[in-house]
Design a protein around this motif. Structure first.
Motif, PDB file in Angstrom:
ATOM      1  N   ASP A 128      43.668  42.822  48.977  1.00  0.00           N
ATOM      2  CA  ASP A 128      43.022  43.648  48.025  1.00  0.00           C
ATOM      3  C   ASP A 128      43.390  43.091  46.743  1.00  0.00           C
ATOM      4  OD1 ASP A 128      41.148  45.058  49.737  1.00  0.00           O
ATOM      5  OD2 ASP A 128      42.483  46.543  49.820  1.00  0.00           O
ATOM      6  N   TYR A 129      44.568  43.035  46.494  1.00  0.00           N
ATOM      7  CA  TYR A 129      45.071  42.400  45.066  1.00  0.00           C
ATOM      8  C   TYR A 129      44.605  41.070  44.744  1.00  0.00           C
ATOM      9  CZ  TYR A 129      48.270  40.575  41.517  1.00  0.00           C
ATOM     10  OH  TYR A 129      48.737  40.052  40.598  1.00  0.00           O
ATOM     11  N   TYR A 156      42.124  39.646  46.229  1.00  0.00           N
ATOM     12  CA  TYR A 156      40.873  39.409  46.305  1.00  0.00           C
ATOM     13  C   TYR A 156      40.322  39.944  44.812  1.00  0.00           C
ATOM     14  CZ  TYR A 156      36.008  40.489  47.326  1.00  0.00           C
ATOM     15  OH  TYR A 156      34.459  40.389  47.380  1.00  0.00           O
ATOM     16  N   ALA A 157      40.907  40.975  43.933  1.00  0.00           N
ATOM     17  CA  ALA A 157      40.512  41.507  42.879  1.00  0.00           C
ATOM     18  C   ALA A 157      40.751  40.404  41.749  1.00  0.00           C
ATOM     19  CB  ALA A 157      41.170  42.893  42.417  1.00  0.00           C
ATOM     20  N   ILE A 193      38.211  37.604  42.123  1.00  0.00           N
ATOM     21  CA  ILE A 193      36.838  38.018  41.589  1.00  0.00           C
ATOM     22  C   ILE A 193      36.963  38.239  40.160  1.00  0.00           C
ATOM     23  CG2 ILE A 193      35.437  40.225  41.164  1.00  0.00           C
ATOM     24  CD1 ILE A 193      34.870  38.927  43.872  1.00  0.00           C
ATOM     25  N   ALA A 194      37.935  38.756  39.502  1.00  0.00           N
ATOM     26  CA  ALA A 194      38.183  38.504  38.006  1.00  0.00           C
ATOM     27  C   ALA A 194      38.007  37.014  37.384  1.00  0.00           C
ATOM     28  CB  ALA A 194      39.459  39.162  37.608  1.00  0.00           C
TER      29      ALA A 194
END
Lengths: 89, 211
Positions: free
Chosen positions: B40-41, B43-44, B47-48
């Protein structure tokens, strides 16, 4: 004096220096030019304020964890299974 | 060093044990925990930097798989997380490079002059129609900041990919200008022109759309 006159009235150059100043270092001459221009140009003062604001917000975006963007659980499960399979090879 | 770890994963009992003691000191790797710990980290993080969910998912996956292939080269000098982040970061830069290479790149640079309509050609004054005006609001609380970010993203997506790549690399990891120029193959002069144009366009777009 002529050169200084040019920058005093040149907003293109002034906004360029505003950007450069935020990411790098201006030469002494550039600092002077920008200061003189900014002192007399309220439009570029507005630009500068907003430009600094934007940079700050951009940094916030990149540094935030953005907890709302997470991967689907199913994707994560498949991915870990794939990794485990690779490990067994 | 990592050979040791691989030997452990052959043994289910030991694998379980290592899973419990993932938090480091000697900087070991535990791929059987990667997804839970980092997916998740990462991925974020992606995405940023790349506003594309499908691509971001692929990059996270590729990062883990590339990490597996290079496990034997993990020396434990950095943490597992730092090591994997470096792999991911390189993949993101590759995307920037692809997106902004060749034709796109040439266009992005030659467009700079054509689009130069913010200022009068002769004296460099703001054109009156392009005067920066105060934003309708300031993003001074969390909710407004969130809205601001959404509009900012939308404005960024309108720009040529080379510009976004330059802008993002400079701001996201605060990379040295020389490195960015080298990785994206732009001259130092064009770098500053792009930074300038990007901000002029972003600011104008925000003024118009953040109301």
């Amino acid at each position: 004096m002529n050169d200084l006159n040019k920058i005093i009235y040149n907003c293109r150059k002034a906004t360029f220096l505003i950007e450069k100043k935020q990411l790098s270092r201006l030469t002494v001459r550039e600092q002077l030019e920008l200061r003189v221009h900014i002192a007399g140009c309220s439009i570029c003062r507005t630009f500068q304020r907003q430009s600094i604001l934007i940079n700050g917000q951009v940094r916030n975006i990149f540094q935030s964890r953005m907890p709302d963007s997470t991967l689907p659980e199913a994707f994560k499960k498949d991915l870990q299974e794939r990794i485990n399979k690779e490990l067994e090879k | 060093m990592t050979g040791l770890h691989l030997a452990q994963t052959d043994n289910p009992a030991m694998q379980k044990e290592e899973g419990k003691t993932t938090t480091e000191k000697r900087n070991t790797t535990a791929p059987n925990q990667w997804v839970e710990q980092y997916a998740d980290y990462f991925y974020a993080y992606t995405i940023a930097r790349i506003n594309d969910e499908e691509l971001a998912r692929d990059l996270v996956q590729e990062t883990f798989l590339a990490g597996l292939e290079r496990l034997d080269r993990f020396e434990g000098k950095s943490t597992e997380r730092t090591w994997l982040t470096a792999i991911l970061r390189n993949k993101i830069v590759d995307v920037y490079r692809q997106r902004s290479s060749g034709l796109n790149n040439d266009n992005a640079i030659s467009n700079i002059d054509e689009q130069d309509d913010f200022f009068n050609a002769d004296d460099g004054h703001w054109k009156e129609t392009h005067y920066p005006k105060e934003f309708a609001r300031t993003p001074d609380d969390q909710l407004l900041a969130k809205e601001f970010h959404i509009v900012l993203r939308r404005c960024m997506n309108k720009l040529p990919s080379l510009w976004i790549a330059v802008f993002t690399m400079k701001h996201m990891d605060e990379l040295a200008t020389e490195n960015i120029c080298k990785e994206l193959k732009v001259t130092a002069a064009n770098f500053w022109v792009i930074v300038h144009r990007t901000k002029l366009n972003l600011r104008a777009c925000l003024q118009k759309n953040w109301t």
